[in-house]
Design an enzyme around this catalytic site. Structure first.
Site, PDB file in Angstrom:
ATOM      1  N   PHE A 152      -3.302  -1.588   5.598  1.00 52.88           N
ATOM      2  CA  PHE A 152      -3.436  -2.706   4.660  1.00 52.88           C
ATOM      3  C   PHE A 152      -2.554  -3.863   5.147  1.00 52.88           C
ATOM      4  O   PHE A 152      -1.427  -3.654   5.567  1.00 52.88           O
ATOM      5  CB  PHE A 152      -2.997  -2.248   3.264  1.00 52.88           C
ATOM      6  N   ALA A 165       3.232  -3.505   4.468  1.00 52.46           N
ATOM      7  CA  ALA A 165       3.488  -4.810   3.844  1.00 52.46           C
ATOM      8  C   ALA A 165       2.793  -4.835   2.492  1.00 52.46           C
ATOM      9  O   ALA A 165       1.571  -4.684   2.421  1.00 52.46           O
ATOM     10  CB  ALA A 165       2.963  -5.944   4.720  1.00 52.46           C
ATOM     11  N   ALA A 195       0.388   1.227   1.979  1.00 51.16           N
ATOM     12  CA  ALA A 195       1.779   1.627   1.740  1.00 51.16           C
ATOM     13  C   ALA A 195       1.874   2.804   0.770  1.00 51.16           C
ATOM     14  O   ALA A 195       2.784   3.631   0.869  1.00 51.16           O
ATOM     15  CB  ALA A 195       2.565   0.435   1.187  1.00 51.16           C
ATOM     16  N   HIS A 227      -1.371  -4.787  -8.887  1.00 54.19           N
ATOM     17  CA  HIS A 227      -0.544  -3.580  -9.000  1.00 54.19           C
ATOM     18  C   HIS A 227       0.546  -3.513  -7.920  1.00 54.19           C
ATOM     19  O   HIS A 227       0.960  -2.459  -7.483  1.00 54.19           O
ATOM     20  CB  HIS A 227      -1.403  -2.309  -9.045  1.00 54.19           C
ATOM     21  N   ILE A 278       2.200  -7.262  -0.587  1.00 53.19           N
ATOM     22  CA  ILE A 278       2.308  -8.699  -0.862  1.00 53.19           C
ATOM     23  C   ILE A 278       1.854  -8.950  -2.297  1.00 53.19           C
ATOM     24  O   ILE A 278       0.729  -8.603  -2.661  1.00 53.19           O
ATOM     25  CB  ILE A 278       1.463  -9.500   0.153  1.00 53.19           C
ATOM     26  N   THR A 322      -2.337  -8.404  -5.041  1.00 55.68           N
ATOM     27  CA  THR A 322      -2.744  -7.359  -5.979  1.00 55.68           C
ATOM     28  C   THR A 322      -2.031  -7.479  -7.316  1.00 55.68           C
ATOM     29  O   THR A 322      -0.875  -7.902  -7.379  1.00 55.68           O
ATOM     30  CB  THR A 322      -2.452  -5.956  -5.402  1.00 55.68           C
TER      31      THR A 322
END
Ligand code: INI
Length: 156
Positions: A25, A83, A59, A91, A85, A89
């Site tokens: 991701f 990462a 992650a 969540h 960020i 998102t």
């Protein structure tokens, strides 16, 4: 300090097997962390044959892969790279929080150093700054911590 025993990691003593667990991701950032980590390991004398790269979706999945690797007892240190960020998102808190807690739990429950090379940032710009531009490279920092711990644990 005179008459005091000080144990600490050295960077001329970092031979060991390193696993790098890498989230896909936000790969444009995470690949730069991976490059920074590998470059740092190799420049400190770790041979490329001692490196194993494991890829996971995001992650969130870093802890379970790190735990499996730690349980195998085939690695002297594990470096997790990802990462998270905030902009990306709703969540963010869940993913970042559980990744951090899970990675800490692996290190604490297994005794194998698990470096936290996971960016948790508000914006893509902040992520770019910490992946090899003006604010350094979090992957390189994680690699340094992993090597220091590998060296230290040889002497405790
Ligand atoms: N995973 C990340 O590594 N970074 C993120 O920013 C992120 N966002 O934004 O959602 C993210 N989500 C995926 C998550 O890690 C899991 O792979 C997914 O939820 C499936 O379990």
């Amino acid at each position: 300090m005179k008459d005091v025993t000080v144990l600490e990691g050295r960077f001329d003593d970092v031979d060991g097997r390193y696993a790098l667990v890498v989230a896909r991701f936000n790969s444009f950032v995470v690949e730069a962390l991976l490059e920074g980590a590998i470059d740092t390991l190799v420049r400190h004398g770790v041979s490329r044959e001692k490196l194993t790269i494991i890829r996971v979706p995001g992650a969130w999945e870093l802890p379970v892969a790190a735990k499996r690797l730690a349980d195998k007892n085939e690695f002297d240190a594990i470096i997790t790279l990802g990462a998270v960020i905030r902009g990306g998102t709703a969540h963010f808190e869940y993913v970042a929080g559980e990744a951090a807690k899970g990675i800490a739990a692996v290190q604490n429950s297994t005794g194998i150093p698990v470096a936290f090379g996971v960016l948790t940032v508000d914006t893509i710009e902040h992520a770019i700054e910490r992946s090899g531009t003006k604010a350094g490279n979090k992957g390189a920092e994680a690699a340094l911590s992993a090597m220091e711990m590998v060296s230290l644990l040889k002497h405790i």
